[in-house]
Design a protein around this motif. Sequence first.
Motif, mmCIF file in Angstrom:
data_model
loop_
_atom_site.group_PDB
_atom_site.id
_atom_site.type_symbol
_atom_site.label_atom_id
_atom_site.label_comp_id
_atom_site.label_asym_id
_atom_site.label_seq_id
_atom_site.Cartn_x
_atom_site.Cartn_y
_atom_site.Cartn_z
ATOM 1 N N SER A 1 0.988 -1.108 0.082
ATOM 2 C CA SER A 1 -0.293 -0.072 -0.138
ATOM 3 C C SER A 1 0.931 1.311 0.051
ATOM 4 O O SER A 1 2.072 1.174 0.314
ATOM 5 N N ASP A 2 0.287 2.328 -0.166
ATOM 6 C CA ASP A 2 0.892 3.769 -0.287
ATOM 7 C C ASP A 2 1.447 4.154 1.296
ATOM 8 O O ASP A 2 2.179 4.937 1.440
ATOM 9 N N SER A 3 1.138 3.333 2.267
ATOM 10 C CA SER A 3 1.519 3.641 3.496
ATOM 11 C C SER A 3 2.693 2.769 3.833
ATOM 12 O O SER A 3 3.519 3.193 4.796
ATOM 13 N N ALA A 4 3.224 1.878 2.950
ATOM 14 C CA ALA A 4 4.370 0.834 3.287
ATOM 15 C C ALA A 4 5.309 1.563 2.567
ATOM 16 O O ALA A 4 5.443 1.178 1.207
ATOM 17 N N GLN A 5 6.213 2.240 3.036
ATOM 18 C CA GLN A 5 7.390 3.046 2.237
ATOM 19 C C GLN A 5 8.480 2.045 1.818
ATOM 20 O O GLN A 5 9.129 1.294 2.463
ATOM 21 N N GLU A 6 8.576 1.885 0.407
ATOM 22 C CA GLU A 6 9.506 1.140 -0.229
ATOM 23 C C GLU A 6 9.688 -0.206 0.254
ATOM 24 O O GLU A 6 10.752 -0.448 0.836
ATOM 25 N N PRO A 7 8.549 -1.075 0.020
ATOM 26 C CA PRO A 7 8.751 -2.329 0.705
ATOM 27 C C PRO A 7 9.662 -3.186 -0.243
ATOM 28 O O PRO A 7 10.235 -2.893 -1.371
ATOM 29 N N SER A 8 10.358 -4.407 0.088
ATOM 30 C CA SER A 8 11.049 -5.195 -0.443
ATOM 31 C C SER A 8 10.670 -5.623 -1.604
ATOM 32 O O SER A 8 9.362 -5.808 -1.993
ATOM 33 N N PRO A 9 11.502 -5.752 -2.564
ATOM 34 C CA PRO A 9 11.099 -6.196 -3.983
ATOM 35 C C PRO A 9 10.502 -7.584 -4.106
ATOM 36 O O PRO A 9 10.689 -8.274 -3.020
ATOM 37 N N LEU A 10 9.612 -7.763 -4.792
ATOM 38 C CA LEU A 10 8.899 -8.907 -4.922
ATOM 39 C C LEU A 10 9.394 -9.804 -6.244
ATOM 40 O O LEU A 10 9.540 -9.131 -7.466
ATOM 41 N N ASP A 11 10.011 -10.953 -6.135
ATOM 42 C CA ASP A 11 10.594 -11.692 -7.268
ATOM 43 C C ASP A 11 9.585 -12.951 -7.466
ATOM 44 O O ASP A 11 9.468 -13.808 -6.492
ATOM 45 N N ILE A 12 9.139 -12.506 -8.490
ATOM 46 C CA ILE A 12 8.053 -13.827 -8.887
ATOM 47 C C ILE A 12 8.360 -14.762 -10.019
ATOM 48 O O ILE A 12 8.883 -14.305 -11.037
ATOM 49 N N SER B 1 20.618 -9.865 -19.995
ATOM 50 C CA SER B 1 21.944 -10.234 -20.220
ATOM 51 C C SER B 1 22.003 -11.266 -21.309
ATOM 52 O O SER B 1 23.047 -12.221 -21.274
ATOM 53 N N GLY B 2 21.062 -11.274 -22.052
ATOM 54 C CA GLY B 2 20.969 -12.117 -23.489
ATOM 55 C C GLY B 2 20.494 -13.595 -23.136
ATOM 56 O O GLY B 2 20.397 -14.323 -23.917
ATOM 57 N N GLU B 3 20.309 -13.746 -21.985
ATOM 58 C CA GLU B 3 19.697 -15.260 -21.406
ATOM 59 C C GLU B 3 18.192 -15.207 -21.255
ATOM 60 O O GLU B 3 17.769 -14.205 -20.756
ATOM 61 N N SER B 4 17.522 -16.127 -21.589
ATOM 62 C CA SER B 4 16.018 -16.337 -21.341
ATOM 63 C C SER B 4 15.960 -16.519 -19.645
ATOM 64 O O SER B 4 16.653 -17.371 -18.984
ATOM 65 N N VAL B 5 14.877 -15.636 -19.281
ATOM 66 C CA VAL B 5 14.438 -15.856 -17.833
ATOM 67 C C VAL B 5 13.043 -15.934 -17.478
ATOM 68 O O VAL B 5 12.313 -15.910 -18.305
ATOM 69 N N ILE C 1 14.585 -10.509 -14.420
ATOM 70 C CA ILE C 1 15.971 -10.620 -13.625
ATOM 71 C C ILE C 1 16.375 -11.989 -14.158
ATOM 72 O O ILE C 1 15.666 -13.174 -14.299
ATOM 73 N N GLU C 2 17.544 -12.217 -14.045
ATOM 74 C CA GLU C 2 18.357 -13.377 -14.196
ATOM 75 C C GLU C 2 17.757 -14.550 -13.029
ATOM 76 O O GLU C 2 17.542 -14.033 -12.021
ATOM 77 N N ASP C 3 17.463 -15.797 -13.514
ATOM 78 C CA ASP C 3 17.045 -16.658 -12.618
ATOM 79 C C ASP C 3 18.002 -17.171 -11.428
ATOM 80 O O ASP C 3 19.122 -17.038 -11.695
#
Length: 123
Positions: free
Chosen positions: A79-90, A100-104, A121-123
């Motif tokens: 939400s907009d009240s949580a400042q800069e949450p940790s990134p989600l990697d899905i 970098s030229g590789e399928s991910v 992002i790279e796997d």
Amino acid sequence: MSDTDLNRVPDGGTLRVLASGLEIVRRKKHEWSNHLTRLTPEELKRKTNKVWGSKFLAFWTLEALVDRIEREVTTARWSDSAQEPSPLDIVDVHEIGLASGESVHTIRIVCDGRYIHAYPIED
């Protein structure tokens, strides 16, 4: 908003405002371009590196990408009240892009303040 309308949004512009108050913004450097299919492997590696930006594959329309980001962020209860949450990697079972030229298979969703964007992002 239809995909055609989303294509009119400039780089850095808001693609969708979520019920949580967060905004999904457009980052063109991560969008597919047909010229990538004509590059050598070395050129492709350079054009999809961290400087030029990893790229989502062509089937990721802006509408599909925005829908996916909204679903993941809503599930994570950002939400907009949580400042800069940790990134989600899905991790997806299907290839989603090139880094970098590789399928991910991994999408990273990041938030800085109230603005959200995503990139492969790279796997």
